[in-house]
Motif scaffolding. Structure first.
Motif, PDB file in Angstrom:
ATOM      1  N   UNK A 200      -6.889 -16.231 -47.461  1.00 59.51           N
ATOM      2  CA  UNK A 200      -7.630 -16.971 -46.437  1.00 59.51           C
ATOM      3  C   UNK A 200      -6.708 -17.908 -45.664  1.00 59.51           C
ATOM      4  N   UNK A 201      -5.782 -18.569 -46.357  1.00 66.75           N
ATOM      5  CA  UNK A 201      -4.857 -19.483 -45.689  1.00 66.75           C
ATOM      6  C   UNK A 201      -3.934 -18.739 -44.736  1.00 66.75           C
ATOM      7  N   UNK A 202      -3.476 -17.545 -45.127  1.00 64.09           N
ATOM      8  CA  UNK A 202      -2.599 -16.753 -44.261  1.00 64.09           C
ATOM      9  C   UNK A 202      -3.373 -16.244 -43.055  1.00 64.09           C
ATOM     10  N   UNK A 203      -4.584 -15.729 -43.284  1.00 64.97           N
ATOM     11  CA  UNK A 203      -5.385 -15.204 -42.178  1.00 64.97           C
ATOM     12  C   UNK A 203      -5.805 -16.305 -41.212  1.00 64.97           C
ATOM     13  N   UNK A 204      -6.025 -17.507 -41.735  1.00 70.78           N
ATOM     14  CA  UNK A 204      -6.400 -18.630 -40.880  1.00 70.78           C
ATOM     15  C   UNK A 204      -5.278 -18.989 -39.918  1.00 70.78           C
ATOM     16  N   UNK A 205      -4.045 -18.918 -40.386  1.00 71.06           N
ATOM     17  CA  UNK A 205      -2.901 -19.283 -39.552  1.00 71.06           C
ATOM     18  C   UNK A 205      -2.380 -18.113 -38.733  1.00 71.06           C
ATOM     19  N   UNK A 206      -2.435 -16.912 -39.303  1.00 68.87           N
ATOM     20  CA  UNK A 206      -1.893 -15.726 -38.640  1.00 68.87           C
ATOM     21  C   UNK A 206      -2.933 -14.599 -38.715  1.00 68.87           C
ATOM     22  N   UNK A 207      -3.912 -14.587 -37.810  1.00 66.15           N
ATOM     23  CA  UNK A 207      -4.983 -13.579 -37.863  1.00 66.15           C
ATOM     24  C   UNK A 207      -4.423 -12.156 -37.905  1.00 66.15           C
ATOM     25  N   UNK A 208      -4.978 -11.363 -38.793  1.00 68.28           N
ATOM     26  CA  UNK A 208      -4.553  -9.976 -38.933  1.00 68.28           C
ATOM     27  C   UNK A 208      -3.312  -9.783 -39.776  1.00 68.28           C
ATOM     28  N   UNK A 209      -2.792 -10.852 -40.363  1.00 74.92           N
ATOM     29  CA  UNK A 209      -1.563 -10.754 -41.144  1.00 74.92           C
ATOM     30  C   UNK A 209      -1.849 -10.906 -42.634  1.00 74.92           C
ATOM     31  N   UNK A 210      -0.899 -10.498 -43.435  1.00 79.83           N
ATOM     32  CA  UNK A 210      -1.000 -10.640 -44.876  1.00 79.83           C
ATOM     33  C   UNK A 210       0.379 -10.724 -45.494  1.00 79.83           C
ATOM     34  N   UNK A 211       0.435 -11.285 -46.693  1.00 80.55           N
ATOM     35  CA  UNK A 211       1.704 -11.461 -47.394  1.00 80.55           C
ATOM     36  C   UNK A 211       1.728 -10.572 -48.627  1.00 80.55           C
TER      37      UNK A 211
ATOM     38  N   UNK B 183       9.771 -11.987 -50.278  1.00 78.23           N
ATOM     39  CA  UNK B 183       8.543 -12.120 -49.508  1.00 78.23           C
ATOM     40  C   UNK B 183       8.553 -11.117 -48.362  1.00 78.23           C
ATOM     41  N   UNK B 184       7.405 -10.482 -48.151  1.00 77.74           N
ATOM     42  CA  UNK B 184       7.201  -9.625 -46.987  1.00 77.74           C
ATOM     43  C   UNK B 184       5.916 -10.017 -46.299  1.00 77.74           C
ATOM     44  N   UNK B 185       5.872  -9.918 -44.983  1.00 76.65           N
ATOM     45  CA  UNK B 185       4.674 -10.300 -44.233  1.00 76.65           C
ATOM     46  C   UNK B 185       4.279  -9.174 -43.289  1.00 76.65           C
ATOM     47  N   UNK B 186       3.077  -8.659 -43.507  1.00 76.29           N
ATOM     48  CA  UNK B 186       2.554  -7.611 -42.632  1.00 76.29           C
ATOM     49  C   UNK B 186       1.846  -8.265 -41.441  1.00 76.29           C
ATOM     50  N   UNK B 187       2.139  -7.760 -40.266  1.00 75.25           N
ATOM     51  CA  UNK B 187       1.514  -8.266 -39.057  1.00 75.25           C
ATOM     52  C   UNK B 187       0.892  -7.112 -38.285  1.00 75.25           C
TER      53      UNK B 187
END
Length: 384
Positions: free
Chosen positions: A246-257, A268-272
Motif C-alpha cells: 500500500x505504501x509503494x502504490x500510494x507513492x508510485x501508482x502501478x508500481x511494486x517492489x 531490490x527490484x522495482x516494477x513500474x
C-alpha cells in the motif's frame, strides 16, 4: 511514551522543554535550532550506550557545545532597549538532558572536568536521576548519582549506596543497572538503547543500498540503509506485507517492489507500469530509493518505543511528501515518532494525522524558543 523532553545549555538550546505526543513534528527556518534538538536527542540516547562523553568530545568537547550566550538575558535586552551583555556567572556550567515518560523519567547533568591533563576536553557526569512519574520530586526518585556515588531506593524505602567509585565518564545507566538491585534502571536503559535515529541514508551512486548485499532476517533497518533488501524481504515474510504494498502504490501508482536473491545476495527490484523488467536499485532515482528506505524503517516488524527522523524529505519530489506523511502517520500507531523537518508540505500532511503535535522553533537573541500557546511542562533537574 515519552511525555516531555528537556535540554539545558546545549548550543542554542539554553532552556527548552517539549511536551510530546504520539507523533511530533519539529519545524522552523534554517538556523532555528532543529539540528541542535536532534543532536540533543541522540546524545540522550548515547547515555544508555555509554557513549555520551565520547560523543560530546567528538563535537569539540563540552566548551564548544555549551550555550554561548549570557547566563541571563534582561527584559530590556529582549525588548531591544539594551545590549546583550555578559554577567558574573552565578550557577555552575552545565549541559543537562532528560526525559519523562508515562512510567519513568531520567536526567543527566554534565559539567567541566575538575582536573586537566590529556583528557581535559572530556566532560564529567556530575549528577543523574531516575524517577517514577512525569516530573522529578523528592518523593518519587529511586536512583540518584552525585559525583562517584550511586544510591538506590531499596525494598525498605531507604536509599543505599551501591557504588562509591563510579568514574566521572561512566553513567549509572550502564554500571548500576542490575536485574535484582535496579530492574527499573535496566528496563529504562534497554528501552533507550532501542530508540532509532535515521538521518544518513546514502542514495548516491556508491550508496550501500544500491548494491546487492548478503541478506539475513532484518527486522530493524540499519542506520545507513545498507541492508534495505533484506529488511524489505523481512517485512514481506514476518511483517505487514499489505502495508508495504500500500505504501509503494500510494507513492508510485502501478508500481511494486520485489527482492531478488542470487547466491545469498539480496537486491531490490522495482516494477513500474510499462516496463518489461524491474529496475534494479542501482537504476532508481535518489528520491525513489530514499522513499523505499523510509518505508523499510517505518514498517519495521519490530517497532521501537521511539523513532526519530531527521529531514526525511531530502531528495523527495514534493508529490511524495503526502504519501510519506500518511506512511509516518500509520507508523505512529505502533511507535512514538519525532520528525524534524523544514518542508512545509510535509508539516501540513502530518498535521492531518491524529495525535500530532507540531513544535515551531524560532531564534530570539541566539536562543531557540518554541512558538507555543501552552505553558512549558513542569520540569526539575537533579541537584549535584
Amino acid at each position: 511514551m515519552i511525555l516531555t523532553f528537556a535540554v539545558s545549555g546545549y548550543r542554542s538550546l539554553r532552556e527548552l522543554g517539549l511536551p510530546l505526543d504520539r507523533l511530533n513534528v519539529v519545524t522552523g527556518p534554517n538556523g532555528s535550532g532543529k539540528s541542535s534538538l536532534y543532536r540533543a536527542l541522540r546524545l540522550l540516547a548515547d547515555t544508555a550506550q555509554g557513549r555520551v562523553v565520547a560523543a560530546l568530545a567528538a563535537e569539540g568537547g563540552l566548551p564548544s557545545t555549551l550555550w554561548a550566550g549570557p547566563e541571563r538575558v534582561s527584559a530590556a535586552a529582549r525588548r531591544g532597549e539594551a545590549p546583550v551583555q555578559g554577567t558574573v556567572r552565578k550557577e555552575r556550567v552545565a549541559l543537562r538532558l532528560g526525559f519523562a515518560g508515562e512510567d519513568y523519567g531520567y536526567a543527566i547533568d554534565l559539567g567541566l572536568p575538575v582536573q586537566g591533563g590529556a583528557f581535559a576536553r572530556d566532560p564529567e557526569i556530575k549528577a543523574e536521576a531516575v524517577w517514577a512519574g512525569e516530573s522529578l520530586r523528592r518523593d518519587n526518585v529511586f536512583a540518584t548519582r552525585n559525583g562517584p556515588a550511586v544510591r538506590l531506593l531499596d525494598e525498605r524505602a531507604a536509599r543505599s549506596v551501591v557504588l562509591q567509585d563510579l568514574a566521572p565518564f561512566d553513567s549509572m545507566m550502564t554500571h548500576a543497572a542490575d536485574p535484582r538491585q535496579a530492574p527499573e534502571l535496566l528496563l529504562l536503559r534497554e528501552r533507550m538503547r532501542g530508540w532509532r535515529f535515521y538521518d544518513h541514508f546514502r542514495t548516491d551512486a556508491g550508496g550501500p543500498a544500491r548494491r546487492a548485499q548478503v541478506g539475513t532476517r532484518t527486522p530493524v533497518l540499519a542506520s545507513d540503509g545498507s541492508d534495505l533488501a533484506a529488511a524489505l524481504q523481512t517485512i514481506r515474510e514476518i511483517g505487514d506485507d499489505a502495508a508495504l504494498d500500500e505504501a509503494i502504490a500510494d507513492a508510485f501508482p502501478g508500481s511494486g517492489v520485489e527482492i531478488g536473491v542470487t547466491d545469498g545476495l539480496f537486491e531490490v527490484g522495482m516494477r513500474q507500469h510499462g516496463l518489461l523488467r524491474p529496475l534494479r536499485a542501482a537504476e532508481l532515482s535518489d528520491g525513489t530509493l530514499r522513499y523505499l528506505l523510509l518505508a523499510a524503517a517505518l514498517l519495521s516488524p519490530r517497532p521501537p518505543s521511539l523513532l526519530v527522523l531527521n529531514e526525511p524529505e531530502t531528495s523527495l519530489h514534493p508529490d511524495l511528501l503526502a504519501p510519506l506523511g500518511r506512511l509516518i502517520g500509520a507508523a505512529s500507531r505502533h511507535a512514538q515518532l519525532i520528525v524534524v523537518t523544514h518542508a512545509r508540505p510535509l508539516v501540513e500532511a502530518l498535521s492531518e494525522q491524529p495525535d500530532c503535535r507540531i513544535h515551531a522553533l524560532r531564534k530570539e537573541l541566539g536562543e531557540t524558543r518554541v512558538e507555543a500557546a501552552e505553558a512549558p511542562p513542569a520540569w526539575a533537574w537533579p541537584s549535584r
